[in-house]
Design an enzyme around this catalytic site. Structure first.
Site, mmCIF file in Angstrom:
data_model
loop_
_atom_site.group_PDB
_atom_site.id
_atom_site.type_symbol
_atom_site.label_atom_id
_atom_site.label_comp_id
_atom_site.label_asym_id
_atom_site.label_seq_id
_atom_site.Cartn_x
_atom_site.Cartn_y
_atom_site.Cartn_z
ATOM 1 N N MET A 1 -40.568 -4.275 68.800
ATOM 2 C CA MET A 1 -41.487 -3.492 69.639
ATOM 3 C C MET A 1 -42.722 -3.103 68.848
ATOM 4 O O MET A 1 -43.107 -1.940 68.758
ATOM 5 C CB MET A 1 -40.728 -2.269 70.165
ATOM 6 C CG MET A 1 -41.346 -1.622 71.362
ATOM 7 S SD MET A 1 -41.456 -2.693 72.788
ATOM 8 C CE MET A 1 -41.538 -1.424 74.054
ATOM 9 N N GLY A 2 -43.358 -4.116 68.247
ATOM 10 C CA GLY A 2 -44.669 -3.896 67.622
ATOM 11 C C GLY A 2 -45.731 -3.963 68.698
ATOM 12 O O GLY A 2 -45.468 -3.729 69.879
ATOM 13 N N ARG A 3 -46.951 -4.309 68.253
ATOM 14 C CA ARG A 3 -48.084 -4.314 69.193
ATOM 15 C C ARG A 3 -47.855 -5.265 70.354
ATOM 16 O O ARG A 3 -48.125 -4.920 71.512
ATOM 17 C CB ARG A 3 -49.357 -4.729 68.448
ATOM 18 C CG ARG A 3 -49.827 -3.683 67.450
ATOM 19 C CD ARG A 3 -50.816 -4.298 66.489
ATOM 20 N NE ARG A 3 -50.087 -5.105 65.522
ATOM 21 C CZ ARG A 3 -50.198 -4.978 64.206
ATOM 22 N NH1 ARG A 3 -51.034 -4.121 63.697
ATOM 23 N NH2 ARG A 3 -49.491 -5.730 63.389
ATOM 24 N N ILE A 4 -47.345 -6.472 70.079
ATOM 25 C CA ILE A 4 -47.190 -7.458 71.161
ATOM 26 C C ILE A 4 -46.050 -7.044 72.088
ATOM 27 O O ILE A 4 -46.170 -7.121 73.314
ATOM 28 C CB ILE A 4 -46.967 -8.875 70.574
ATOM 29 C CG1 ILE A 4 -48.195 -9.281 69.744
ATOM 30 C CG2 ILE A 4 -46.713 -9.890 71.680
ATOM 31 C CD1 ILE A 4 -47.999 -10.531 68.897
ATOM 32 N N ALA B 1 -48.993 -19.366 72.121
ATOM 33 C CA ALA B 1 -49.047 -18.024 72.720
ATOM 34 C C ALA B 1 -50.374 -17.309 72.460
ATOM 35 O O ALA B 1 -50.872 -16.596 73.322
ATOM 36 C CB ALA B 1 -47.870 -17.178 72.244
ATOM 37 N N GLU C 1 -40.804 -26.965 63.632
ATOM 38 C CA GLU C 1 -42.054 -27.420 64.260
ATOM 39 C C GLU C 1 -42.765 -28.446 63.386
ATOM 40 O O GLU C 1 -42.826 -28.249 62.165
ATOM 41 C CB GLU C 1 -43.007 -26.234 64.465
ATOM 42 C CG GLU C 1 -42.580 -25.306 65.544
ATOM 43 C CD GLU C 1 -43.501 -24.080 65.662
ATOM 44 O OE1 GLU C 1 -44.655 -24.142 65.203
ATOM 45 O OE2 GLU C 1 -43.037 -23.087 66.226
ATOM 46 N N ARG D 1 -40.984 -16.697 66.182
ATOM 47 C CA ARG D 1 -40.797 -17.837 65.287
ATOM 48 C C ARG D 1 -39.474 -18.509 65.643
ATOM 49 O O ARG D 1 -38.483 -17.829 65.955
ATOM 50 C CB ARG D 1 -40.757 -17.392 63.823
ATOM 51 C CG ARG D 1 -42.101 -16.971 63.248
ATOM 52 C CD ARG D 1 -43.086 -18.138 63.103
ATOM 53 N NE ARG D 1 -44.353 -17.758 62.508
ATOM 54 C CZ ARG D 1 -45.449 -17.397 63.186
ATOM 55 N NH1 ARG D 1 -45.444 -17.377 64.509
ATOM 56 N NH2 ARG D 1 -46.561 -17.082 62.545
ATOM 57 N N HIS E 1 -46.288 -23.843 70.645
ATOM 58 C CA HIS E 1 -46.789 -22.725 69.837
ATOM 59 C C HIS E 1 -48.237 -22.371 70.221
ATOM 60 O O HIS E 1 -49.145 -22.438 69.382
ATOM 61 C CB HIS E 1 -46.678 -23.057 68.339
ATOM 62 C CG HIS E 1 -46.617 -21.832 67.467
ATOM 63 N ND1 HIS E 1 -45.858 -21.742 66.334
ATOM 64 C CD2 HIS E 1 -47.252 -20.631 67.573
ATOM 65 C CE1 HIS E 1 -46.016 -20.561 65.776
ATOM 66 N NE2 HIS E 1 -46.867 -19.863 66.520
HETATM 67 C C1 DGY Z 1 -49.384 -16.007 64.732
HETATM 68 O O1 DGY Z 1 -50.501 -15.495 64.724
HETATM 69 O O2 DGY Z 1 -48.485 -15.676 63.971
HETATM 70 C C2 DGY Z 1 -49.133 -17.064 65.748
HETATM 71 O O3 DGY Z 1 -47.853 -17.531 65.731
HETATM 72 C C3 DGY Z 1 -50.129 -18.193 65.635
HETATM 73 O O4 DGY Z 1 -51.202 -17.804 66.361
#
Ligand code: DGY
Length: 334
Positions: free
Chosen positions: A160-163, A293, A273, A244, A291
């Site tokens: 539950m960080g910023r994203i 996002a 990956e 990840r 990858h």
């Molecule tokens: C990040 O910033 O860690 C992403 O996985 C790549 O944009």
């Protein structure tokens, strides 16, 4: 301040990024910028760093003690990304190399994508499109491609960080109940703002209809989501990963998806990956993206701009000389 051409420090830019932004390095540094996207071999990275004072790199570029062993001048590495598991932070910091990353600028774009990927998995959007394009749609059928609801469902956010907080705020618009688990419980005011309740790891997986992974990857979180965790999930649930690939035991996930023990998954990241487990490729109930996002044009440009600013500052130039905005904190001992 720009520098005399003979004495200018050298920086290596490991991948082709945005030329108009990379140009901002030129008043300060001699810039050696890659022209092709590449998975550089460790020997190529070591070679590129040998004469460099700084480097601007991406998650494609693993750098540790071996890669910097012959790079006595190297003082700063600016990673274009919020995650930095491509870098051995302890080894680099032990060498006195400042490492920076690009948090904040990608938060909302990445949260948008996490939400979209979860919805695509739950509502079987890519599966339905493939089916239609394959010419299988013979007429509207009441029970075809039934998926799971998002609105009113329980969302579980691991990390539950910023994203994670960005995803929780989006969930409020869909009337979701939001649970989260995190290394540290958030202050009450933040929980209220996100309308999210803290639960333990087991409950998060057992009670959620949709789980989204947004936590950093490290040796400690390797394969955190394993067969035992997946077995806790509802068979109707979905699992989305925008963090990840190494967080999930992909073989166990493929087993759960193939065996109907988990309804669907949305994966933007993979352990090896760009290789994707052939079993995942063969399954229809998993949405797979490469990858992307953080990949809106505006955000990818903002990430490069921030990394450029960080590198200039970390090498002692520009308005923030000596004070890069985003130094990666000191590595904690394992
Ligand atoms: C990040 O910033 O860690 C992403 O996985 C790549 O944009």
């Amino acid at each position: 301040m720009s520098t005399n051409i003979e004495s200018r420090p050298r920086v290596w830019v490991s991948q082709p990024l945005f030329d108009d932004i990379i140009t901002r390095l030129e008043p300060y540094f001699e810039v050696d910028a890659a022209r092709e996207v590449a998975d550089h071999a460790p020997s190529r990275i070591a070679e590129a760093l040998r004469e460099a004072d700084g480097a601007l790199v991406t998650l494609n570029d693993p750098i540790g003690a071996a890669e910097v062993a012959q790079a006595p001048r190297l003082r700063a590495i600016a990673n274009v990304g919020v995650g930095y598991n491509n870098l051995d932070i302890a080894a680099l910091q032990a060498r006195g190399i400042v490492v920076t990353n690009t948090p904040d600028v990608l938060t909302e774009t990445t949260a948008d994508f996490g939400f979209a990927l979860m919805m695509a998995a739950a509502r079987r959007i890519t599966e339905a499109e493939r089916w239609l394009r394959d010419g299988q749609w013979q007429g509207w059928a009441f029970k075809s491609l039934l998926g799971a609801d998002i609105h009113g469902a329980t969302l579980g956010i691991l990390g539950m960080g910023r994203i994670g907080q960005g995803i929780a705020k989006r969930a409020a618009g869909f009337g979701m109940r939001v649970l989260y688990h995190n290394r540290h419980r958030l202050p009450e005011a933040v929980e209220r703002e996100c309308r999210a309740s803290y639960v333990d790891y087991e409950k998060l997986f057992a009670q959620s209809d949709h789980v989204v992974l947004v936590l950093p990857y490290s040796a400690q979180s390797h394969h955190l989501v394993d067969a035992a965790t997946l077995a806790r999930m509802k068979p109707t649930a979905t699992l989305t990963n925008i963090a990840r690939g190494g967080l999930i035991d992909e073989a166990a996930l493929a087993d759960a998806l193939a065996g109907g023990r988990l309804a669907a998954a949305g994966l933007d990241v993979f352990e090896g990956e760009p290789r994707v487990d052939p079993r995942l490729l063969a399954l229809s109930n998993v949405v797979l993206t490469p990858h992307i996002a953080s990949g809106s044009l505006a955000t990818r440009r903002a990430m490069v701009a921030l990394a450029v600013d960080n590198l200039i500052a970390a090498l002692g130039f520009g308005p923030e000389a000596g004070k890069p905005r985003n130094p990666v904190p000191a590595a904690k001992p394992l």
